[in-house]
Design a protein around this motif. Structure first.
Motif, short mmCIF file in Angstrom:
data_model
loop_
_atom_site.label_atom_id
_atom_site.label_comp_id
_atom_site.label_asym_id
_atom_site.label_seq_id
_atom_site.Cartn_x
_atom_site.Cartn_y
_atom_site.Cartn_z
N GLU A 138 0.90 -1.04 0.10
CA GLU A 138 -0.14 0.08 -0.06
C GLU A 138 0.81 1.09 0.05
OE1 GLU A 138 -3.90 -2.32 2.10
OE2 GLU A 138 -2.15 -1.11 3.41
N LEU A 139 1.91 1.16 0.73
CA LEU A 139 2.63 2.38 0.88
C LEU A 139 3.62 2.58 -0.79
CD1 LEU A 139 4.02 4.75 2.47
CD2 LEU A 139 5.63 3.20 3.23
N ALA A 140 3.73 1.33 -1.26
CA ALA A 140 4.47 1.68 -2.66
C ALA A 140 3.59 2.07 -3.68
CB ALA A 140 4.99 0.03 -2.90
N ALA A 141 2.35 1.70 -3.37
CA ALA A 141 1.34 2.50 -4.19
C ALA A 141 1.07 3.95 -4.26
CB ALA A 141 -0.13 1.77 -4.04
N GLU A 142 1.25 4.13 -2.99
CA GLU A 142 1.30 5.80 -2.82
C GLU A 142 2.57 6.48 -3.34
OE1 GLU A 142 -1.08 7.51 -0.81
OE2 GLU A 142 -2.31 5.88 -0.17
N TYR A 143 3.67 5.91 -3.09
CA TYR A 143 4.99 6.22 -3.75
C TYR A 143 5.04 6.33 -5.36
CZ TYR A 143 7.25 7.40 0.72
OH TYR A 143 7.60 8.07 1.86
N ASN A 144 4.50 5.21 -5.73
CA ASN A 144 4.31 5.22 -7.28
C ASN A 144 3.32 5.99 -7.91
OD1 ASN A 144 5.54 3.52 -9.39
ND2 ASN A 144 3.39 2.76 -9.55
N GLY A 145 2.22 6.55 -7.24
CA GLY A 145 1.47 7.35 -7.68
C GLY A 145 0.15 6.68 -8.22
N ASP A 146 0.00 5.31 -7.99
CA ASP A 146 -1.30 4.83 -8.25
C ASP A 146 -2.15 4.82 -7.40
OD1 ASP A 146 -0.55 3.50 -10.89
OD2 ASP A 146 0.92 2.52 -9.57
N ALA A 147 -1.95 5.10 -6.08
CA ALA A 147 -2.77 5.54 -4.95
C ALA A 147 -2.41 6.90 -4.53
CB ALA A 147 -2.70 4.50 -3.96
N LYS A 148 -3.18 7.76 -4.07
CA LYS A 148 -3.13 9.25 -3.96
C LYS A 148 -3.91 9.54 -2.48
CE LYS A 148 -2.29 10.28 -8.60
NZ LYS A 148 -2.60 11.18 -9.80
N ARG A 149 -3.78 8.63 -1.86
CA ARG A 149 -4.77 8.86 -0.37
C ARG A 149 -3.88 9.99 0.58
NH1 ARG A 149 -5.72 3.40 -1.27
NH2 ARG A 149 -3.69 2.89 -0.60
N LEU A 150 -2.70 9.91 0.57
CA LEU A 150 -1.62 10.63 1.42
C LEU A 150 -1.04 11.77 0.65
CD1 LEU A 150 0.08 7.45 3.13
CD2 LEU A 150 -2.04 8.89 3.88
N GLY A 151 -1.02 11.93 -0.53
CA GLY A 151 -0.59 12.99 -1.21
C GLY A 151 1.01 13.03 -1.06
N LEU A 152 1.68 11.76 -1.15
CA LEU A 152 3.09 11.72 -1.22
C LEU A 152 3.80 11.98 -2.46
CD1 LEU A 152 3.54 8.54 0.81
CD2 LEU A 152 3.58 10.60 1.80
N LYS A 153 4.91 12.62 -2.56
CA LYS A 153 5.24 13.02 -3.75
C LYS A 153 6.05 11.53 -4.50
CE LYS A 153 9.70 15.24 -5.43
NZ LYS A 153 10.93 16.20 -5.22
N PRO A 154 5.61 11.31 -5.74
CA PRO A 154 5.83 10.24 -6.31
C PRO A 154 7.57 10.00 -6.33
CG PRO A 154 4.64 11.53 -7.76
CD PRO A 154 4.99 12.42 -6.72
N ASP A 155 7.78 8.80 -6.03
CA ASP A 155 9.11 8.08 -5.73
C ASP A 155 9.27 6.63 -6.24
OD1 ASP A 155 11.70 7.41 -5.03
OD2 ASP A 155 11.63 8.41 -3.12
N PRO A 156 9.30 6.53 -7.60
CA PRO A 156 9.26 5.25 -8.02
C PRO A 156 10.40 4.32 -7.45
CG PRO A 156 8.98 6.76 -9.72
CD PRO A 156 9.37 7.46 -8.63
N ARG A 157 11.65 4.70 -7.13
CA ARG A 157 12.58 3.94 -6.76
C ARG A 157 12.30 3.51 -5.32
NH1 ARG A 157 18.48 6.79 -5.63
NH2 ARG A 157 17.24 7.86 -4.19
N ARG A 158 11.41 4.41 -4.28
CA ARG A 158 11.07 4.12 -2.95
C ARG A 158 10.19 2.79 -3.25
NH1 ARG A 158 11.61 2.58 1.87
NH2 ARG A 158 10.25 3.44 3.15
#
Length: 204
Positions: A118-138
């Motif tokens: 789920e956190l990977a999805a946030e960083y990948n930009g596929d899930a935008k619940r938390l508004g995290l800056k996209p970070d594909p490496r993370r």
């Protein structure tokens, strides 16, 4: 004694109990908790909408139990609070994305595969619940950790349904590997990938 109560209760709840059996299972979980056995998450489940239909609902009591479990660093409790705090449903605590993010990050730190995905999805930009800056490496690093724990749906968690080699991060990794790179080279380029720490990679 307490462990036996908890195990018996979980078995009863898993079998889709009638009202009487569900009530006994809930009482066993309460007794297990009184005996000092961690059973907050399981007891909270009996009070939530997705719990046994024959038992009364009490969202406030359920959240209190989940918070107690999170205070003991139960990863499932941290993940449950993430969902509760991102949804802010009626009868539950108000939406709080900052707290939700802390709980999801902690569940991932504790190695819970669902939280890692789920956190990977946030960083990948596929899930935008938390508004995290996209970070594909993370995102890739988190999926890697989940995969190491036997989760075959790691890429699916970031919205990728096709061939793993066709994912953008996989392409970047394979392009860098080229005719042969060691794990240390890949870590320097992309970050820490535990799956590659112990091997040399030779892709042709």
């Amino acid at each position: 004694f307490g462990l036996g109560l908890r195990a018996s209760a979980l078995l009863a709840l898993r079998e889709g109990p009638d009202a009487e059996t569900a009530g006994r299972a809930k009482k066993m979980l309460e007794d297990a908790l009184t005996a000092g056995i961690p059973a907050e998450v399981e007891l909270a489940h009996t009070l939530l909408p997705d719990g046994p239909k024959s038992l009364p609902r009490d969202a406030a009591a359920a959240v209190k139990l989940i918070e107690q479990a999170a205070a003991r660093d139960n990863p499932w409790a941290h993940r449950k609070l993430f969902w509760i705090l991102t949804e802010g449903a009626p009868g539950y605590p108000a939406k709080d994305l900052e707290r939700a993010g802390r709980h999801l990050h902690r569940a991932a730190e504790l190695g819970l595969p669902d939280a890692l995905n789920e956190l990977a999805a946030e960083y990948n930009g596929d899930a935008k619940r938390l508004g995290l800056k996209p970070d594909p490496r993370r995102a890739y690093e988190l999926c890697d950790r989940a995969a190491l724990q036997g989760d075959g749906d790691a890429l699916a968690a970031v919205g990728h349904k096709g061939d793993p080699d066709s994912h953008a991060v996989s392409k970047a990794l394979l392009a860098f590997v080229g005719s042969g790179k060691k794990g240390t080279d890949i870590r320097k380029q992309f970050g820490t990938f535990t799956a590659l720490d112990r091997v040399s990679v030779d892709v042709r």
